[in-house]
Design a protein around this motif. Structure first.
Motif, PDB file in Angstrom:
ATOM      1  N   THR A   1      -2.797  -1.108  -5.122  1.00  9.10           N
ATOM      2  CA  THR A   1      -2.190  -1.917  -4.108  1.00  9.10           C
ATOM      3  C   THR A   1      -1.935  -3.364  -4.574  1.00  9.10           C
ATOM      4  O   THR A   1      -0.790  -4.047  -4.461  1.00  9.10           O
ATOM      5  CB  THR A   1      -2.847  -1.867  -2.622  1.00  9.10           C
TER       6      THR A   1
ATOM      7  N   ALA B   1      -3.946   7.888   6.256  1.00  9.48           N
ATOM      8  CA  ALA B   1      -4.080   6.733   6.569  1.00  9.48           C
ATOM      9  C   ALA B   1      -4.256   6.398   8.076  1.00  9.48           C
ATOM     10  O   ALA B   1      -3.492   5.779   8.743  1.00  9.48           O
ATOM     11  CB  ALA B   1      -2.582   6.149   6.158  1.00  9.48           C
ATOM     12  N   ALA B   2      -5.655   6.909   8.511  1.00  7.19           N
ATOM     13  CA  ALA B   2      -5.709   6.595   9.788  1.00  7.19           C
ATOM     14  C   ALA B   2      -6.871   5.549  10.139  1.00  7.19           C
ATOM     15  O   ALA B   2      -6.905   4.819  11.241  1.00  7.19           O
ATOM     16  CB  ALA B   2      -6.305   7.904  10.376  1.00  7.19           C
ATOM     17  N   GLY B   3      -7.656   5.230   9.175  1.00 11.66           N
ATOM     18  CA  GLY B   3      -8.808   4.284   9.093  1.00 11.66           C
ATOM     19  C   GLY B   3      -9.880   4.963   9.927  1.00 11.66           C
ATOM     20  O   GLY B   3     -10.326   4.057  10.658  1.00 11.66           O
TER      21      GLY B   3
ATOM     22  N   ILE C   1       1.535   1.204   6.741  1.00  2.00           N
ATOM     23  CA  ILE C   1       1.379   2.484   5.947  1.00  2.00           C
ATOM     24  C   ILE C   1       2.102   3.654   6.296  1.00  2.00           C
ATOM     25  O   ILE C   1       3.018   4.124   5.732  1.00  2.00           O
ATOM     26  CB  ILE C   1       0.050   2.807   5.558  1.00  2.00           C
TER      27      ILE C   1
ATOM     28  N   THR D   1       0.904  -1.281   0.079  1.00  2.00           N
ATOM     29  CA  THR D   1       0.106   0.140  -0.087  1.00  2.00           C
ATOM     30  C   THR D   1       0.891   1.244   0.045  1.00  2.00           C
ATOM     31  O   THR D   1       0.755   2.324  -0.646  1.00  2.00           O
ATOM     32  CB  THR D   1      -0.907  -0.042   1.028  1.00  2.00           C
TER      33      THR D   1
ATOM     34  N   VAL E   1      -6.143   6.721   1.704  1.00  2.00           N
ATOM     35  CA  VAL E   1      -5.538   5.686   1.899  1.00  2.00           C
ATOM     36  C   VAL E   1      -6.600   4.683   2.603  1.00  2.00           C
ATOM     37  O   VAL E   1      -6.770   3.379   2.509  1.00  2.00           O
ATOM     38  CB  VAL E   1      -4.033   5.391   2.444  1.00  2.00           C
ATOM     39  N   GLY E   2      -7.348   5.232   3.470  1.00  2.00           N
ATOM     40  CA  GLY E   2      -8.204   4.591   4.362  1.00  2.00           C
ATOM     41  C   GLY E   2      -9.202   3.875   3.355  1.00  2.00           C
ATOM     42  O   GLY E   2      -9.780   4.235   2.545  1.00  2.00           O
ATOM     43  N   ILE E   3      -9.518   2.494   4.227  1.00  2.00           N
ATOM     44  CA  ILE E   3     -10.623   1.967   3.694  1.00  2.00           C
ATOM     45  C   ILE E   3     -11.368   1.605   5.017  1.00  2.00           C
ATOM     46  O   ILE E   3     -11.407   0.756   5.991  1.00  2.00           O
ATOM     47  CB  ILE E   3     -10.298   0.407   3.185  1.00  2.00           C
ATOM     48  N   ASN E   4     -12.825   2.418   4.889  1.00  2.00           N
ATOM     49  CA  ASN E   4     -13.727   2.120   6.104  1.00  2.00           C
ATOM     50  C   ASN E   4     -14.992   1.918   5.508  1.00  2.00           C
ATOM     51  O   ASN E   4     -15.437   2.185   4.348  1.00  2.00           O
ATOM     52  CB  ASN E   4     -13.815   3.547   6.775  1.00  2.00           C
TER      53      ASN E   4
ATOM     54  N   HIS F   1      -0.224  11.592  14.300  1.00  2.00           N
ATOM     55  CA  HIS F   1      -1.033  10.441  14.781  1.00  2.00           C
ATOM     56  C   HIS F   1      -1.946  10.872  15.569  1.00  2.00           C
ATOM     57  O   HIS F   1      -2.375  12.293  15.790  1.00  2.00           O
ATOM     58  CB  HIS F   1      -0.027   9.774  15.655  1.00  2.00           C
ATOM     59  N   THR F   2      -2.534   9.927  16.571  1.00  2.00           N
ATOM     60  CA  THR F   2      -3.647  10.524  17.377  1.00  2.00           C
ATOM     61  C   THR F   2      -3.243  11.491  18.258  1.00  2.00           C
ATOM     62  O   THR F   2      -4.022  12.116  18.986  1.00  2.00           O
ATOM     63  CB  THR F   2      -4.179   9.037  18.241  1.00  2.00           C
TER      64      THR F   2
ATOM     65  N   GLY G   1      -1.003   9.020  10.079  1.00  2.00           N
ATOM     66  CA  GLY G   1      -0.922   7.462  10.659  1.00  2.00           C
ATOM     67  C   GLY G   1       0.304   7.187  10.764  1.00  2.00           C
ATOM     68  O   GLY G   1       1.261   7.842  10.138  1.00  2.00           O
ATOM     69  N   ARG G   2       0.720   6.481  11.789  1.00  2.00           N
ATOM     70  CA  ARG G   2       2.275   5.914  11.856  1.00  2.00           C
ATOM     71  C   ARG G   2       2.228   4.367  12.191  1.00  2.00           C
ATOM     72  O   ARG G   2       3.027   3.854  12.976  1.00  2.00           O
ATOM     73  CB  ARG G   2       2.801   6.863  13.309  1.00  2.00           C
ATOM     74  N   SER G   3       1.370   3.623  11.374  1.00  2.00           N
ATOM     75  CA  SER G   3       1.554   2.305  11.423  1.00  2.00           C
ATOM     76  C   SER G   3       2.747   1.906  10.716  1.00  2.00           C
ATOM     77  O   SER G   3       3.286   2.545   9.913  1.00  2.00           O
ATOM     78  CB  SER G   3       0.272   1.453  10.946  1.00  2.00           C
TER      79      SER G   3
HETATM   80  P1  NAD Z   1      -3.592   1.119  12.187  1.00  2.00           P
HETATM   81  O1  NAD Z   1      -4.906   1.264  12.780  1.00  2.00           O
HETATM   82  O2  NAD Z   1      -2.480   0.303  12.237  1.00  2.00           O
HETATM   83  O3  NAD Z   1      -3.024   2.619  12.055  1.00  2.00           O
HETATM   84  C1  NAD Z   1      -3.927   3.819  12.120  1.00  2.00           C
HETATM   85  C2  NAD Z   1      -2.823   5.154  12.295  1.00  2.00           C
HETATM   86  O4  NAD Z   1      -3.445   6.236  12.108  1.00  2.00           O
HETATM   87  C3  NAD Z   1      -2.360   5.073  13.834  1.00  2.00           C
HETATM   88  O5  NAD Z   1      -0.620   5.464  13.700  1.00  2.00           O
HETATM   89  C4  NAD Z   1      -2.818   6.335  14.504  1.00  2.00           C
HETATM   90  O6  NAD Z   1      -1.999   6.955  15.371  1.00  2.00           O
HETATM   91  C5  NAD Z   1      -3.517   7.020  13.474  1.00  2.00           C
HETATM   92  N1  NAD Z   1      -4.855   7.571  13.749  1.00  2.00           N
HETATM   93  C6  NAD Z   1      -5.899   6.800  13.857  1.00  2.00           C
HETATM   94  N2  NAD Z   1      -6.944   7.720  14.142  1.00  2.00           N
HETATM   95  C7  NAD Z   1      -6.520   9.034  14.187  1.00  2.00           C
HETATM   96  C8  NAD Z   1      -6.898  10.121  14.392  1.00  2.00           C
HETATM   97  N3  NAD Z   1      -8.236  10.425  14.704  1.00  2.00           N
HETATM   98  N4  NAD Z   1      -6.228  11.153  14.166  1.00  2.00           N
HETATM   99  C9  NAD Z   1      -4.798  11.180  13.983  1.00  2.00           C
HETATM  100  N5  NAD Z   1      -4.225   9.953  13.726  1.00  2.00           N
HETATM  101  C10 NAD Z   1      -5.164   8.930  13.866  1.00  2.00           C
HETATM  102  O7  NAD Z   1      -4.150   1.191  10.579  1.00  2.00           O
HETATM  103  P2  NAD Z   1      -3.312   0.875   9.200  1.00  2.00           P
HETATM  104  O8  NAD Z   1      -3.150  -0.399   8.924  1.00  2.00           O
HETATM  105  O9  NAD Z   1      -2.270   1.846   8.942  1.00  2.00           O
HETATM  106  O10 NAD Z   1      -4.217   1.293   8.038  1.00  2.00           O
HETATM  107  C11 NAD Z   1      -4.956   2.538   8.042  1.00  2.00           C
HETATM  108  C12 NAD Z   1      -6.004   2.586   6.920  1.00  2.00           C
HETATM  109  O11 NAD Z   1      -5.598   2.229   5.707  1.00  2.00           O
HETATM  110  C13 NAD Z   1      -7.074   1.747   7.463  1.00  2.00           C
HETATM  111  O12 NAD Z   1      -8.394   2.502   6.832  1.00  2.00           O
HETATM  112  C14 NAD Z   1      -7.062   0.465   6.355  1.00  2.00           C
HETATM  113  O13 NAD Z   1      -8.055  -0.180   6.338  1.00  2.00           O
HETATM  114  C15 NAD Z   1      -6.457   0.941   4.980  1.00  2.00           C
HETATM  115  N6  NAD Z   1      -5.667   0.284   4.354  1.00  2.00           N
HETATM  116  C16 NAD Z   1      -5.930   0.406   2.936  1.00  2.00           C
HETATM  117  C17 NAD Z   1      -5.135  -0.302   1.988  1.00  2.00           C
HETATM  118  C18 NAD Z   1      -5.378   0.146   0.515  1.00  2.00           C
HETATM  119  O14 NAD Z   1      -4.853  -0.873  -0.153  1.00  2.00           O
HETATM  120  N7  NAD Z   1      -5.924   1.203   0.424  1.00  2.00           N
HETATM  121  C19 NAD Z   1      -4.407  -1.281   2.354  1.00  2.00           C
HETATM  122  C20 NAD Z   1      -4.198  -1.568   3.831  1.00  2.00           C
HETATM  123  C21 NAD Z   1      -4.735  -0.668   4.840  1.00  2.00           C
END
Ligand code: NAD
Length: 288
Positions: A266, A208-210, A170, A141, A229-232, A189-190, A165-167
């Protein structure tokens, strides 16, 4: 109106090249093959699996599925990974993450043969992304975001980019990859103070926060490029990103839709990594 940065043209351009390369490999007696390892039956995993299988078919890649029950034991999981590691007909492995048990997930990631790690599960691949050196593949991704920016000719040098996002899947890798291309990156991040204003200051925003609807009109400004990037799944049960599209699209200059944006690219990147892994096997054999 913002320019729509659709994923399909990017994915199709990548896939056309891959089909040519897989034909070449098959001609040389190497049939590229991906192992999909799924634990449980989560709807988002199943949807990604369907997309990955379709893409692999178009790219000339065979797929073998390994499906374990949600309550599988560590031994079952490690046996499956050993089977994948030891099967020379498999060139890459995609394991859907997160697993229900995070500790099990970490152990499983470390067991995979790094040569078959097409989605950055192992520390060797992560080290490549973070050091910019080495043979590891980036997470699909994160790489898809880069492919999309490149396809649409978006120059990164000297640009201010905010990543939400800091996962390890992504946020962190895409931040490193953007920085390696000379962007100035703020990883949010959060606990980021004044998130909306940090994002609004950026020229490019990667969300990429989800969290459905997190990015509202307050987070953006004119001339900005938004990669969602989010998928919700929203309250109406519809697939959506992290960006409130209806609010943000009229303001910014370019935006990826969800669905049909980053997600489509992806699976093409996954296929690209499998072909590259198979090509490496061919080159190793040829020079032995
Ligand atoms: P994760 O939950 O592991 O990480 C989310 C990150 O976002 C964390 O680091 C968190 O600090 C931050 N975050 C969450 N809420 C927040 C807020 N309100 N304010 C600020 N920062 C915030 O998720 P992930 O695995 O990194 O995935 C993120 C998103 O990407 C999800 O929606 C997932 O479904 C999507 N995703 C998309 C694809 C694609 O191909 N498009 C592939 C994988 C994941």
């Amino acid at each position: 109106m913002a320019k729509l940065l659709k994923g399909a043209p990017v994915a199709n351009a990548i896939t056309d090249d891959l089909k040519r390369r897989s034909d070449e490999l098959i001609h040389r007696s190497i049939a590229p093959r991906l192992a999909i390892l799924r634990v449980g039956n989560r709807e988002d995993d199943l949807s990604y699996e369907r997309g990955a299988m379709k893409r692999c078919e178009k790219a000339g890649i065979a797929v073998t599925k390994f499906i374990l029950p949600e309550e599988c034991s560590g031994a079952q999981l490690s046996d499956t990974i050993q089977t994948i590691n030891q099967d020379p007909s498999i060139h890459g492995c995609l394991m859907f993450r997160p697993l229900p048990d995070r500790e099990l997930e970490e152990r499983a990631c470390m067991m995979l043969d790094p040569a078959k790690d097409v989605d950055c599960m192992t520390s060797r691949s992560l080290a490549t992304v973070f050091s910019g050196k080495g043979p590891g593949f980036a997470p699909c991704t994160a790489q898809a975001c880069m492919e999309l920016l490149d396809y649409y000719g978006i120059d990164l040098t000297g640009r201010n980019v905010a990543v939400i996002g800091r996962s390890l899947v992504i946020g962190k890798p895409v931040s490193m990859m953007l920085q390696a291309r000379n962007a100035t990156v703020t990883m949010c991040h959060t606990r980021t103070a004044g998130l909306a204003s940090v994002c609004r200051n950026a020229e490019i925003l990667v969300a990429a926060a989800g969290k459905a609807g997190l990015v509202t009109s307050e987070f953006v400004r004119k001339e900005q490029i938004v990669i969602d990037v989010g998928i919700n799944v929203n309250e109406e049960g519809k697939l959506c990103g992290d960006v409130d599209f209806d609010e943000v699209e009229p303001i910014v200059s370019a935006i990826t839709p969800v669905p049909a944006g980053v997600g489509s690219v992806t699976t093409a990147v996954l296929a690209k990594h499998v072909i590259e892994a198979a090509e490496r096997v061919f080159h190793r054999r040829a020079f032995q």
